[in-house]
Structures are given as C-alpha cells and as structure tokens.
Design an enzyme around this catalytic site. Sequence first.
Site, PDB file in Angstrom:
ATOM      1  N   ASP A 191     -36.105 -37.810  59.885  1.00  0.00           N
ATOM      2  CA  ASP A 191     -37.748 -37.412  59.043  1.00  0.00           C
ATOM      3  C   ASP A 191     -38.249 -36.598  59.165  1.00  0.00           C
ATOM      4  O   ASP A 191     -38.219 -35.354  58.804  1.00  0.00           O
ATOM      5  CB  ASP A 191     -38.057 -39.024  59.068  1.00  0.00           C
ATOM      6  CG  ASP A 191     -40.449 -38.617  58.770  1.00  0.00           C
ATOM      7  OD1 ASP A 191     -39.668 -38.813  57.165  1.00  0.00           O
ATOM      8  OD2 ASP A 191     -40.896 -38.473  58.842  1.00  0.00           O
ATOM      9  N   GLU A 214     -31.644 -39.602  55.325  1.00  0.00           N
ATOM     10  CA  GLU A 214     -32.628 -39.669  57.446  1.00  0.00           C
ATOM     11  C   GLU A 214     -32.027 -39.178  58.022  1.00  0.00           C
ATOM     12  O   GLU A 214     -32.138 -38.537  58.603  1.00  0.00           O
ATOM     13  CB  GLU A 214     -33.721 -39.953  56.748  1.00  0.00           C
ATOM     14  CG  GLU A 214     -34.623 -39.072  55.877  1.00  0.00           C
ATOM     15  CD  GLU A 214     -36.234 -39.609  55.805  1.00  0.00           C
ATOM     16  OE1 GLU A 214     -37.309 -39.156  55.374  1.00  0.00           O
ATOM     17  OE2 GLU A 214     -36.700 -40.616  56.605  1.00  0.00           O
TER      18      GLU A 214
END
Length: 237
Positions: free
Chosen positions: A54, A126
Amino acid sequence: MTKDRINELKEFEEIIGVKFQKLFILDLALTHSSFANEHPSILNHNERLEFLGDSVLSMIVSEYLYKKYKDKQEGKLSRIRASVVCESSLSEMARKIMINKYISIGKGEELTGGRNKDSLLADALEAVIAAIYIDSGYEAAKNFVLNFLKDKIDAVSKDEIFNDYKSKLQEYLQKRQDCLIKYNLLSESGLPHDKTFEIEVQIDGKSSGKGKGKSKKEAEQRAAKQALKNLGVDLDE
C-alpha cells in the site's frame, strides 16, 4: 512448494513481466489468510505484504504525479492519487493480470465468491507490489505499477474519470425538480479479467446519457457526464 505451484507462479511471472529471484516471496503474496487458516503447515499469508505494498504503491503514484504534473496543486494531486489507488481501480488491474487465477484461497472463501471479490483482489495486488519491491527493489516495483497503471493515472489526471459526475447530476436535478435517476447496464463484453461495460442513465424513465468503462462505476460516471452535457450543464463551473 509443489512442482505444480512452481509452474503456476512461473506462468504468473510471464503475465506480469517480472522474474523473481526468490519465488517463495511471490507465493506468499498470492496466499490469502483463508488458505493459511485451512492449512496448519502454512504459517504466513499476504497481509503484511499488503501493508507494505500500500505504501510502495502510494509512493510510486505520488512520485509520477509530482514529476509529470507540475501545474497541479497538492489538493488536486491527492484526489487523483486517491482515485487511482482505490479498491475498484486496483481490482481492475488485478483482474487484468489474472491474480484471481493464481491466488491461493480457502475453500470457504472460494464458495462465497472470494476469487472475484474486489477487496481480496486489490489487497493481493498490493501484496504482489510489495513482493516485487522486496525481491527486486523500488525501480522494478515502479516499472511494474506504471506499466499497468500509467494510462489510468493520465486519464484520471485529465478529469476523464475522477470527477464525480453522478453527484453533479444528482445535485443539478435536485435544484430544479424531483427526478428519478436510474442507471441500467446495457451490455457487458470482453474476457472475465478485461471486461467493458456500457451503462445508460435514465431520468424519469427517459434515456439521458450512455457511457462505457472498464468497470461499472467508470461507465456510470461517463453516462452521467453525457447526461449533464445533454442538459447543457457547464462542466467547468
């Protein structure tokens, strides 16, 4: 890892154009917690990688925006980034690289349609970004992300997607009268991981605009934008 799993991961490497030095890191990125919970011998899953990915993704997109769009202020850049790294955008990219085919998930999650959940796919993407970062460094992760997301970033930066035309249409109509707004799916085409949707917006039962997109939300926004144009609304106001 079994021989079959190694072959699957090598197939995935070909799709994403990244060769891993340590294949087990990619395997970890593609291991959902539900799978680990059902297999006591598997001690880890991809949630920690998701956490790292992220931040890496945000850095890559922020750097690209900062360097390319020197005329845009912080607030605009933040809104563009938020639109690009949102769940629907990431799950769209995840489907393009067929993460849903290669991720390991538990039987319970499989039965509830987990392999096609936007949240699960976005999280796995991610995790893959983090795995590339750990295995090959920041530049490799950046090349991977921009290879698949650069066009999306540029489209959003040109206000093609991130403007909330649905809200603008709702607000415009509420000021004038009570109208019933309805969005209908007209067509759905393409491969499961690369679909195109066409949406029609109706105002009081009458067709007022149509739009196409790689997700239903994107198509709805473009349909609303067309409706606003048809109503003579100044979209720059």
